[in-house]
Scaffold this motif. Structure first.
Motif, PDB file in Angstrom:
ATOM      1  N   ALA A 319      12.927 -37.846   1.877  1.00  0.00           N
ATOM      2  CA  ALA A 319      14.003 -39.053   1.338  1.00  0.00           C
ATOM      3  C   ALA A 319      15.047 -37.311   0.543  1.00  0.00           C
ATOM      4  O   ALA A 319      16.052 -37.723  -0.161  1.00  0.00           O
ATOM      5  CB  ALA A 319      12.611 -39.311  -0.013  1.00  0.00           C
ATOM      6  N   ALA A 320      14.372 -36.701  -0.362  1.00  0.00           N
ATOM      7  CA  ALA A 320      14.649 -35.286  -0.791  1.00  0.00           C
ATOM      8  C   ALA A 320      16.246 -35.068  -0.169  1.00  0.00           C
ATOM      9  O   ALA A 320      17.337 -35.175  -0.749  1.00  0.00           O
ATOM     10  CB  ALA A 320      13.935 -34.141  -1.012  1.00  0.00           C
ATOM     11  N   LEU A 321      16.660 -35.145   1.096  1.00  0.00           N
ATOM     12  CA  LEU A 321      17.050 -34.636   1.837  1.00  0.00           C
ATOM     13  C   LEU A 321      18.076 -35.688   2.004  1.00  0.00           C
ATOM     14  O   LEU A 321      19.199 -35.359   1.921  1.00  0.00           O
ATOM     15  CB  LEU A 321      17.445 -34.041   3.378  1.00  0.00           C
ATOM     16  N   ALA A 322      17.839 -37.018   1.815  1.00  0.00           N
ATOM     17  CA  ALA A 322      18.871 -38.193   1.731  1.00  0.00           C
ATOM     18  C   ALA A 322      19.353 -38.026   0.409  1.00  0.00           C
ATOM     19  O   ALA A 322      21.117 -38.253   0.391  1.00  0.00           O
ATOM     20  CB  ALA A 322      17.810 -39.756   1.775  1.00  0.00           C
ATOM     21  N   ARG A 323      18.663 -37.492  -0.439  1.00  0.00           N
ATOM     22  CA  ARG A 323      19.845 -37.505  -1.575  1.00  0.00           C
ATOM     23  C   ARG A 323      20.879 -35.737  -2.215  1.00  0.00           C
ATOM     24  O   ARG A 323      21.797 -35.652  -2.427  1.00  0.00           O
ATOM     25  CB  ARG A 323      18.498 -36.981  -2.981  1.00  0.00           C
ATOM     26  N   TYR A 324      20.589 -34.584  -0.657  1.00  0.00           N
ATOM     27  CA  TYR A 324      21.253 -34.152  -0.565  1.00  0.00           C
ATOM     28  C   TYR A 324      21.879 -34.208   0.600  1.00  0.00           C
ATOM     29  O   TYR A 324      23.957 -33.393  -0.449  1.00  0.00           O
ATOM     30  CB  TYR A 324      20.536 -32.783   0.407  1.00  0.00           C
ATOM     31  N   THR A 325      22.412 -35.512   1.936  1.00  0.00           N
ATOM     32  CA  THR A 325      23.385 -35.822   2.069  1.00  0.00           C
ATOM     33  C   THR A 325      24.225 -36.372   1.363  1.00  0.00           C
ATOM     34  O   THR A 325      25.949 -36.534   0.808  1.00  0.00           O
ATOM     35  CB  THR A 325      23.167 -36.603   2.765  1.00  0.00           C
ATOM     36  N   ALA A 326      23.325 -37.200  -0.062  1.00  0.00           N
ATOM     37  CA  ALA A 326      24.545 -37.779  -0.927  1.00  0.00           C
ATOM     38  C   ALA A 326      25.551 -37.240  -2.028  1.00  0.00           C
ATOM     39  O   ALA A 326      26.123 -37.045  -2.680  1.00  0.00           O
ATOM     40  CB  ALA A 326      23.410 -39.156  -1.863  1.00  0.00           C
ATOM     41  N   ALA A 327      24.845 -36.383  -2.344  1.00  0.00           N
ATOM     42  CA  ALA A 327      25.625 -34.952  -3.313  1.00  0.00           C
ATOM     43  C   ALA A 327      26.770 -34.312  -2.496  1.00  0.00           C
ATOM     44  O   ALA A 327      27.703 -34.011  -3.319  1.00  0.00           O
ATOM     45  CB  ALA A 327      24.373 -34.134  -4.294  1.00  0.00           C
ATOM     46  N   ARG A 328      25.789 -33.617  -1.671  1.00  0.00           N
ATOM     47  CA  ARG A 328      27.179 -32.824  -0.497  1.00  0.00           C
ATOM     48  C   ARG A 328      28.110 -33.730   0.542  1.00  0.00           C
ATOM     49  O   ARG A 328      29.579 -33.601   0.312  1.00  0.00           O
ATOM     50  CB  ARG A 328      26.374 -31.894   0.009  1.00  0.00           C
ATOM     51  N   ARG A 329      27.444 -34.630   0.603  1.00  0.00           N
ATOM     52  CA  ARG A 329      28.498 -34.950   2.141  1.00  0.00           C
ATOM     53  C   ARG A 329      29.917 -35.521   1.521  1.00  0.00           C
ATOM     54  O   ARG A 329      31.153 -35.119   1.920  1.00  0.00           O
ATOM     55  CB  ARG A 329      28.078 -36.278   2.822  1.00  0.00           C
ATOM     56  N   PRO A 330      29.979 -36.407  -0.049  1.00  0.00           N
ATOM     57  CA  PRO A 330      31.249 -36.733  -0.036  1.00  0.00           C
ATOM     58  C   PRO A 330      32.432 -35.557  -0.654  1.00  0.00           C
ATOM     59  O   PRO A 330      33.832 -35.276  -0.718  1.00  0.00           O
ATOM     60  CB  PRO A 330      30.839 -37.758  -1.356  1.00  0.00           C
ATOM     61  N   ARG A 331      31.785 -34.677  -1.690  1.00  0.00           N
ATOM     62  CA  ARG A 331      32.465 -33.509  -1.702  1.00  0.00           C
ATOM     63  C   ARG A 331      32.905 -32.548  -1.148  1.00  0.00           C
ATOM     64  O   ARG A 331      34.245 -32.417  -0.854  1.00  0.00           O
ATOM     65  CB  ARG A 331      31.531 -32.916  -2.300  1.00  0.00           C
ATOM     66  N   ALA A 332      32.042 -32.354   0.101  1.00  0.00           N
ATOM     67  CA  ALA A 332      32.146 -31.404   1.704  1.00  0.00           C
ATOM     68  C   ALA A 332      33.211 -32.138   1.990  1.00  0.00           C
ATOM     69  O   ALA A 332      34.660 -31.693   2.276  1.00  0.00           O
ATOM     70  CB  ALA A 332      30.830 -30.831   2.140  1.00  0.00           C
ATOM     71  N   SER A 333      34.124 -33.397   2.267  1.00  0.00           N
ATOM     72  CA  SER A 333      34.000 -33.825   3.030  1.00  0.00           C
ATOM     73  C   SER A 333      35.874 -34.096   2.766  1.00  0.00           C
ATOM     74  O   SER A 333      36.343 -34.082   3.040  1.00  0.00           O
ATOM     75  CB  SER A 333      33.800 -35.251   3.085  1.00  0.00           C
ATOM     76  N   ALA A 334      35.869 -34.600   1.215  1.00  0.00           N
ATOM     77  CA  ALA A 334      37.009 -33.888   0.501  1.00  0.00           C
ATOM     78  C   ALA A 334      37.487 -32.478   0.785  1.00  0.00           C
ATOM     79  O   ALA A 334      38.886 -32.501   0.813  1.00  0.00           O
ATOM     80  CB  ALA A 334      37.222 -33.727  -0.978  1.00  0.00           C
ATOM     81  N   VAL A 335      36.945 -31.059   0.495  1.00  0.00           N
ATOM     82  CA  VAL A 335      37.106 -30.381   0.476  1.00  0.00           C
ATOM     83  C   VAL A 335      37.916 -29.182   2.239  1.00  0.00           C
ATOM     84  O   VAL A 335      38.785 -28.941   2.538  1.00  0.00           O
ATOM     85  CB  VAL A 335      36.600 -29.136   0.283  1.00  0.00           C
ATOM     86  N   VAL A 336      37.382 -30.440   3.188  1.00  0.00           N
ATOM     87  CA  VAL A 336      37.812 -31.133   4.338  1.00  0.00           C
ATOM     88  C   VAL A 336      39.132 -31.340   4.088  1.00  0.00           C
ATOM     89  O   VAL A 336      40.223 -30.636   5.088  1.00  0.00           O
ATOM     90  CB  VAL A 336      36.732 -30.605   5.520  1.00  0.00           C
ATOM     91  N   ARG A 337      39.724 -32.243   3.717  1.00  0.00           N
ATOM     92  CA  ARG A 337      40.621 -32.717   4.196  1.00  0.00           C
ATOM     93  C   ARG A 337      41.594 -32.184   3.959  1.00  0.00           C
ATOM     94  O   ARG A 337      43.134 -31.834   4.047  1.00  0.00           O
ATOM     95  CB  ARG A 337      40.593 -34.372   3.524  1.00  0.00           C
ATOM     96  N   ARG A 338      41.608 -31.474   2.794  1.00  0.00           N
ATOM     97  CA  ARG A 338      42.073 -30.965   2.007  1.00  0.00           C
ATOM     98  C   ARG A 338      42.262 -29.677   2.680  1.00  0.00           C
ATOM     99  O   ARG A 338      44.007 -28.771   2.376  1.00  0.00           O
ATOM    100  CB  ARG A 338      41.971 -30.561  -0.162  1.00  0.00           C
TER     101      ARG A 338
END
Length: 390
Positions: A319-338
């Motif tokens: 369950a903690a790792l689900a929170r990790y995904t929620a915290a990191r996936r949107p931000r890191a994906s945006a940096v990849v696109r940029r």
């Protein structure tokens, strides 16, 4: 209660940062590194303000800041004419910190120095991962045996075996359309830090605190091309560019020039975790190098992950790792696109596009640095969880 145990797959920047952060959080840690040593592949590394704040969590931020050597610079044309000047102190004023350029090996040494003896197992290639469940531990299979873990951190790079195992449907890396060269060379003359742009080609000169210069170059082309002598290939392409680029290329040792095709994860996996396994760094969000954020985002991942699982009961790790995904996936994906957009613009071989890009940048005049600030603010102003946004 027995100490929780984490296995980190990969002894690069992201893996070692995660190991340090988890140890500080009370975890027992084993790092499995497939190479026979921790000597990193690469030359220089940019540590931006966001990553410096991640290193502050480990007490290493100031040790990296001491190696800052950038005091001015900007962007130039291939013939040396300036397109935009930028005082490095502006970055510090805007975001509280500079961008520090240092040897990748230096950061690895700083991170590894704080690990207890026996934490890192070199020559330990991982051949399989079982993600476990809420009620069962994860298992990591190596040539020397199987390791049970309450948490597995997969920092095993862009071609991550763990990612393919957990998410077999995930997209493969895609080619960014260009190759890069990197090397570090001693400098006998003052070097102005700058990135120089040609028709799809880029050369960066970044002085380091020890008196050497980190040199990188990018050119568009098909993947797979190799030259018998990469230093000679660089001279063929850039000998007519402004000084001191030809002189630095001439001074390089052929064996020290690294060449790599650039691949990245255009489509992220549907999550950064499964069961008790978390993806980190390039395994989760490999990106082109044009914003200098690959290692920085891995360090953000590491301290965020450690914060998320801190104080978590063994049964609650998934369950903690689900929170990790929620915290990191949107931000890191945006940096990849940029990063991908920046790479496509800088390494486009069309002369018309390159000319229009340069004219637009030069026409900005004094507004250029202010527009640059707006473009990077969403990246550089990150703060570790629990410390609030800057």
């Amino acid at each position: 209660m027995a100490q929780p145990h984490a296995v980190v797959i990969g002894g690069g920047i992201g893996g070692l940062t995660a190991a340090r952060a988890l140890l500080d959080g009370g975890w027992a840690v084993t790092v499995c590194e497939r190479s026979p040593s921790l000597e990193p592949v690469g030359a220089g590394l940019a540590v931006a303000p966001n990553a410096l704040r991640a290193l502050d969590v480990l007490g290493l931020g100031d040790a990296v800041r001491e190696r800052s050597s950038l005091h001015g610079g900007g962007i130039r044309r291939w013939d040396g004419r300036w397109l935009m000047r930028l005082d490095a102190e502006r970055i510090r004023a805007w975001f509280g910190d500079p961008v520090v350029l240092l040897r990748r090996a230096t950061l690895v040494e700083l991170l590894a120095a704080g690990l207890p003896g026996g934490t890192v197992r070199t020559g330990s290639a991982v051949t399989g991962v079982d993600p476990g469940s809420r009620t069962a531990p994860a298992h990591v299979l190596t040539a020397s045996g199987e390791l049970a873990a309450d948490l597995v951190v997969a920092a095993d790079g862009i071609n991550s075996l763990t990612r393919r195992t957990l998410f077999p449907e995930a997209a493969d890396p895609v080619y960014a359309g260009f190759a890069t060269w990197r090397f570090i060379v001693p400098a006998d003359l003052p070097i102005v830090p700058a990135e120089s742009w040609g028709h799809g080609s880029v050369v960066g000169l970044m002085p380091l605190a020890d008196g050497s210069v980190y040199v990188y170059a990018s050119v568009p082309g098909a993947p797979g091309a190799q030259a018998p002598d990469e230093r000679a290939e660089l001279l063929r392409r850039f000998a007519h560019w402004h000084a001191p680029i030809p002189q630095l290329l001439t001074a390089a040792e052929s064996g020290d020039v690294l060449r790599n095709d650039v691949w990245y994860l255009d489509a992220p996996p549907r999550a950064y975790h499964r069961g008790r396994v978390a993806l980190l760094g390039d395994a989760a969000h490999a990106m082109p190098p044009n914003l200098g954020q690959g290692g920085c985002q891995a360090m953000e991942d590491a301290v965020t992950l450690a914060h998320t699982v801190s104080g978590t009961d063994r049964a609650d790790v998934p369950a903690a790792l689900a929170r990790y995904t929620a915290a990191r996936r949107p931000r890191a994906s945006a940096v990849v696109r940029r990063s991908a957009r920046a790479g496509a613009l800088l390494c486009c071989g069309c002369r018309g596009v390159a000319a229009a890009r340069n004219l637009a940048l030069a026409a900005m005049g004094p507004l250029g640095p202010l527009l640059l600030r707006r473009s990077i603010a969403g990246i550089f102003d990150w703060s570790p969880p629990g410390e609030g946004r800057r």
